[in-house]
Design a protein around this motif. Structure first.
Motif, PDB file in Angstrom:
ATOM      1  N   GLY A 141       0.308  -0.845  -0.003  1.00  0.00           N
ATOM      2  CA  GLY A 141      -0.317  -0.321   0.183  1.00  0.00           C
ATOM      3  C   GLY A 141       0.521   0.961   0.170  1.00  0.00           C
ATOM      4  N   HIS A 148      -6.710  -0.097  -3.717  1.00  0.00           N
ATOM      5  CA  HIS A 148      -6.512   0.438  -2.825  1.00  0.00           C
ATOM      6  C   HIS A 148      -6.183   1.692  -2.218  1.00  0.00           C
ATOM      7  N   ASN A 151      -1.463   5.287   0.128  1.00  0.00           N
ATOM      8  CA  ASN A 151      -1.363   5.014   1.913  1.00  0.00           C
ATOM      9  C   ASN A 151      -0.132   5.010   2.304  1.00  0.00           C
ATOM     10  N   ARG A 154       1.151   2.819   5.409  1.00  0.00           N
ATOM     11  CA  ARG A 154       0.525   2.669   6.949  1.00  0.00           C
ATOM     12  C   ARG A 154      -1.696   2.169   7.070  1.00  0.00           C
ATOM     13  N   ASP A 155      -1.326   2.545   8.100  1.00  0.00           N
ATOM     14  CA  ASP A 155      -3.444   2.202   8.568  1.00  0.00           C
ATOM     15  C   ASP A 155      -3.010   2.818  10.174  1.00  0.00           C
ATOM     16  N   GLY A 180      -6.148   2.297   5.457  1.00  0.00           N
ATOM     17  CA  GLY A 180      -5.345   2.992   5.020  1.00  0.00           C
ATOM     18  C   GLY A 180      -5.342   4.736   5.351  1.00  0.00           C
TER      19      GLY A 180
END
Length: 356
Positions: A141, A148, A151, A154-155, A180
């Motif tokens: 990601g 998706h 991002n 990161r999440d 995300g």
């Protein structure tokens, strides 16, 4: 506005003076407060030339301008906030170390997840100007996965991690939103990430990680036409890799403590019914003074069932560390494309990194 600013400055000056006017035996709380706050940052910018499909383009760019602050609330509890001034807020999380040693720490907030070897690493430490391999960009990601979204690896979520057996093992277990950064979860499912790192001897590590999740598509991908915007789809990943460094890197000794290194990783994933896979080998070798030679070969196939969605990049370059974490980089990449992605092309990049 000016009156408000003047009042704020006066209050700050008074508070600072109060912090300095302490009696014998009293704690200088102002000094204690500032000693618990650390600020770091870096900027990366440069120039890029490409000739995809025979059309030459070149441009200057400012890729990242990050500043972050970390507050040590207690010896076990800390908080971190990071913002990219050329993009968006990147991270905000709190850590709490439960054990007396480093065996168990809990992290809550928005942060870089632990899937793959490369994703948790800072761009200031990675060898390539384009930073991450294609497989990591898509599967973790970090970059241009249209399903998706971008991002930055990161999440939002909850993670536990730690070191065991005097650092022989390191583990990460996380339950993440899966949507995300800076974005509300679009489904009720949470994603699970597990990672295990083994260090049998100094400088060498073997790493395996896995990702089990359900994505909610924010876009469409030509190589995965069965998934539409708003669809929930299976989003699973795996990776296995190894790295060897001749010595630990020390940012304050940019000439004396730059190790030779080689890192390799193989990754794969599933988005709905479409599988993808790829890998990379990257090496960095100091040659003289503060000059390094960098070489990398990496490949990624977006759809393993249909020919023509693969890309291979071969990179050769140099970098010169002119002060601690500051460097100048120059790299050439030959991009070999599958027939669905266009014609092969050349890519020349130069970049300056300033960090503190």
């Amino acid at each position: 506005m000016w009156r408000t600013l003047a009042v704020a400055l006066a209050v700050f000056s008074s508070v600072a003076a109060m912090g300095q006017q302490k009696k014998d035996g009293e704690i200088d709380w102002m000094k204690d407060f500032t000693s618990r706050i650390t600020l770091n940052g870096y900027a990366q910018g440069g120039w890029s030339y490409q000739d995809p499909n025979g059309k030459a383009t070149n441009s200057y760019n400012l890729k990242r301008t990050l500043l972050w602050g970390k507050a040590r609330i207690t010896d076990r509890w800390s908080f971190m906030f990071m913002h990219d001034f050329s993009s968006v807020v990147q991270e905000f999380y709190t850590d709490y170390r439960i054990t007396k040693n480093n065996a168990l720490t809990v992290r809550l907030g928005q942060f870089k997840h632990s899937y793959t070897m490369e994703n948790p690493l800072s761009p200031t430490m990675l060898e390539l100007i384009d930073v991450y391999s294609q497989a990591v960009l898509y599967l973790a990601g970090e970059g241009p996965d249209p399903l998706h979204g971008v991002n930055y690896g990161r999440d939002m979520g909850l993670e536990v991690y730690g070191d065991l057996a005097n650092g022989l093992f390191r583990y990460n277990l996380a339950l993440m939103s899966g949507q995300g950064i800076n974005r509300k979860d679009l489904n009720n499912q949470k994603d699970f990430i597990a990672k295990l790192e083994v260090k049998p001897f100094d400088g060498f590590r073997v790493v395996a990680s896995g990702y089990l999740g359900t994505g909610c598509a924010v876009g469409t991908a030509a190589w995965n036409p069965d998934i539409n915007v708003g669809d929930n789809y299976k989003r699973n990943r795996y990776s296995v890799g190894a790295e060897y460094k001749t010595a630990p890197y020390t940012g304050s000794k940019y000439k004396e403590a730059r190790p030779a290194s080689v890192r390799a990783e193989w990754l794969g994933g599933e988005d709905g019914e479409v599988g993808s896979r790829g890998g990379y080998v990257t090496t960095c070798i100091p040659v003289v003074d503060a000059l390094d030679v960098v070489a990398s070969g990496e490949t990624y196939d977006r759809n393993t069932k249909v020919d023509g969605w693969d890309q291979t990049n071969l990179t050769l370059g140099v970098q010169y560390w002119f002060y601690k974490k500051c460097r100048v980089q120059l790299q050439y990449t030959r991009c070999l494309l599958g027939e669905n992605l266009g014609k092969d092309y050349n890519w020349l990049q130069a970049q300056v990194q300033v960090a503190f």
